[in-house]
Design an enzyme around this catalytic site. Sequence first.
Site, mmCIF file in Angstrom:
data_model
loop_
_atom_site.group_PDB
_atom_site.id
_atom_site.type_symbol
_atom_site.label_atom_id
_atom_site.label_comp_id
_atom_site.label_asym_id
_atom_site.label_seq_id
_atom_site.Cartn_x
_atom_site.Cartn_y
_atom_site.Cartn_z
ATOM 1 C CE LYS A 76 55.735 47.829 37.522
ATOM 2 N NZ LYS A 76 55.132 48.354 36.305
ATOM 3 C CD GLU A 136 46.206 36.276 43.027
ATOM 4 O OE1 GLU A 136 46.833 37.283 43.453
ATOM 5 O OE2 GLU A 136 45.221 36.354 42.273
ATOM 6 C CE LYS A 149 45.160 42.814 41.289
ATOM 7 N NZ LYS A 149 46.336 43.638 41.082
ATOM 8 N N GLY A 178 54.283 45.192 33.802
ATOM 9 C CA GLY A 178 54.371 43.776 34.165
ATOM 10 C C GLY A 178 54.360 42.857 32.948
ATOM 11 N NE ARG A 179 49.582 45.265 29.491
ATOM 12 C CZ ARG A 179 49.260 46.094 30.484
ATOM 13 N NH1 ARG A 179 49.370 45.721 31.740
ATOM 14 N NH2 ARG A 179 48.842 47.327 30.222
ATOM 15 C CG HIS A 214 43.043 17.196 14.859
ATOM 16 N ND1 HIS A 214 42.534 16.305 13.931
ATOM 17 C CD2 HIS A 214 44.290 17.494 14.437
ATOM 18 C CE1 HIS A 214 43.460 16.057 13.018
ATOM 19 N NE2 HIS A 214 44.531 16.780 13.298
ATOM 20 C CD GLU A 226 47.107 43.054 32.769
ATOM 21 O OE1 GLU A 226 48.339 43.188 32.727
ATOM 22 O OE2 GLU A 226 46.538 42.384 33.651
HETATM 23 O O1 G6P Z 1 54.301 41.372 39.307
HETATM 24 P P1 G6P Z 1 53.150 41.646 40.219
HETATM 25 O O2 G6P Z 1 53.223 42.990 40.863
HETATM 26 O O3 G6P Z 1 53.013 40.558 41.254
HETATM 27 O O4 G6P Z 1 51.841 41.657 39.364
HETATM 28 C C1 G6P Z 1 51.349 40.527 38.737
HETATM 29 C C2 G6P Z 1 50.177 40.904 37.850
HETATM 30 O O5 G6P Z 1 49.239 41.555 38.682
HETATM 31 C C3 G6P Z 1 48.085 42.118 38.087
HETATM 32 O O6 G6P Z 1 47.166 41.131 37.809
HETATM 33 C C4 G6P Z 1 48.373 42.896 36.843
HETATM 34 O O7 G6P Z 1 47.181 43.060 36.139
HETATM 35 C C5 G6P Z 1 49.360 42.210 35.949
HETATM 36 O O8 G6P Z 1 49.726 43.102 34.935
HETATM 37 C C6 G6P Z 1 50.571 41.825 36.730
HETATM 38 O O9 G6P Z 1 51.486 41.223 35.859
#
Ligand code: G6P
Length: 631
Positions: free
Chosen positions: A277, A283, A580, A337-338, A455, A424
């Site tokens: 996003k 990462e 972060k 994002g989620r 199990h 989240e």
């Molecule tokens: O899609 P991005 O900007 O790379 O973000 C990836 C993720 O980053 C963070 O950890 C947010 O807490 C998430 O909500 C998000 O989905």
Amino acid sequence: MDAVRFDPIRLQPGHLSRPRSHERRRCESIESTSYPEKGSCVLVEEETRTWIVESRADSEVETVMAATALICDTEPWKDLKEHINVIEKTHLRDLMNDLDRCQSMMVEFDGIILDYSRQRARLDTMEKLFKLAEAADLRKKIDSMCNGEHINSTENRSVLHIALRAPRDKVICSDGKNVVPNVWDVLDKIKDFSDRVRSGSWVGATGKALKDVVAIGIGGSFLGPLFVHTALQTDPEAADCANGRQLRFLANVDPVDVARNLKGLNPETTLVVVVSKTFTTAETMLNARTMREWISSALGAQAVAKHMVAVSTNLTLVEKFGIDPANAFAFWDWVGGRYSVCSAVGVLPLSLQYGFPIVEKFLRGASNIDNHFYSTSFERNLPVLLGLLSVWNVTFLGYPARAILPYAQALEKLAPHIQQVSMESNGKGVSIDGVPLPFEAGEIDFGEPGTNGQHSFYQLIHQGRVIPCDFIGSIKSQQPIYLKGEVVSNHDELMSNFFAQPDALAYGKSPEQLLHENVPDHLIPHKTFSGNRPSLSLLLPSLDAYNIGQLLAIYEHRIAVEGFIWGINSFDQWGVELGKVLATQVRKQLHLSRTEGGPVRGFNFSTTTLLTKYLEVEPGNPSDSTVLPRI
Ligand SMILES: O=P(O)(O)OC[C@H]1O[C@H](O)[C@H](O)[C@@H](O)[C@@H]1O
């Protein structure tokens, strides 16, 4: 005394006023008691988490601050608190005998059956929960979300994932502008692009068709698409459309994840989709640079144009990275994002794998639940019922966790996805107005498909902690197996457990029953099941793309309902930022130590010792030469 003019809407009977936290100090000197009435002086004490405000009818008083209310100050909340005592005296064994109750707690929508009769609730509990929904302005909040108001107030954004799956002719506005045409522009672009890649008219740099896709992304840019992909993989219709293609997900910055994802892939036939996003997530960007290197070292730098595309809201950074904006698929800041799986985040990789029509079917399923959520009365509204019951379990009965137990291997990634959506969204400690919450909100989500979970951790659920469970099953299997001579089909065997476990949890087994069975005395305590453990069952007709879309939207809206009732902002995630920032400091130190040497500085004893130990071992290669995985 500080004078405060409060928002009269907030101070209806049952509501008490509360200052925003940053204005709290101003009120500390106020002392007086009486219930808020127009023109009166109002006191509320801090111990009871209530506050004093003064209001004057003559409106000469300047607005010093806005008063806000917490849901726990309302009468319906207090009523439910008292009601706990009543429920504590009940046992599910008895509640399950009440046929009227059980009939009322079975709701069906579009072939999906929700049975919540095994919740520790009576019909009057539900009445009280509906009153709580009223006190929380749930209807208004749902409307505000669907009408594009900026309900994500800390980021000043609308929350419009429903627009991502709306039909073309629907009008959904954010900031006065209908966003549905923009959504469909991107969907059309995805359809066109995925058709071209799948048909072989878009080829790689060496002229070969791109049959494998690696989607790079993390968090919301990973878990939702992974859930849907895993669910579709064995759906016969979707599997036919996949036709030998592969979709892989690279999320972790661990180089081992890169190695595993690259294993068996040929750069000539691989398309990389970078999904982020923000296009700044550390990462994802390192993984994207790694994959760019993998492609360009094999095929030359110019190959990136044919082998890398992007999904983002930040098209400037996409271009800066070296991906042609023509090969970028946009989404918007009003998509969390989620909550983004129905945007290009999920739709692009899934369309490349299964073709756009399958993904459109998934979107239609989600949209179907959006309409149900928006227009159905709360008594028959699946996400609302589920959300209210979760609030009841977490906040009133005090059960902090929720187990998500799909009796469907296809749903094996549902729990990890919902874990992010729920934890989240609702893992918050303050109200939407910034007031610390005096009650528990949010829940700990975890789960595994049945019967595997049985199990593993079900022992704790049956005899240890009480964990409300979601049992999810489907009437039809995606891949039926019948063996001649077996008493039941393989799916029947699976579903026998789906039907049995909720009753085992609800009824338990008493010492008296064990005595009857001649169980030796010393084993009776060990073999006793207290029962009275709540669960609910969701039975779906099947698990095709449409049903998967429905299930996703049911959970998304359920989680929003919980947040609306708790009065929190379910759509921001400030809690992920601090780690972060600290990682940035560590990264700087690692770089410094690797390039210039010298001691670790600026960290506490613990971190300094661990970092020093970590740095003692040489990294094994100078950082000016590229090393890629060897498997
Ligand atoms: O899609 P991005 O900007 O790379 O973000 C990836 C993720 O980053 C963070 O950890 C947010 O807490 C998430 O909500 C998000 O989905």
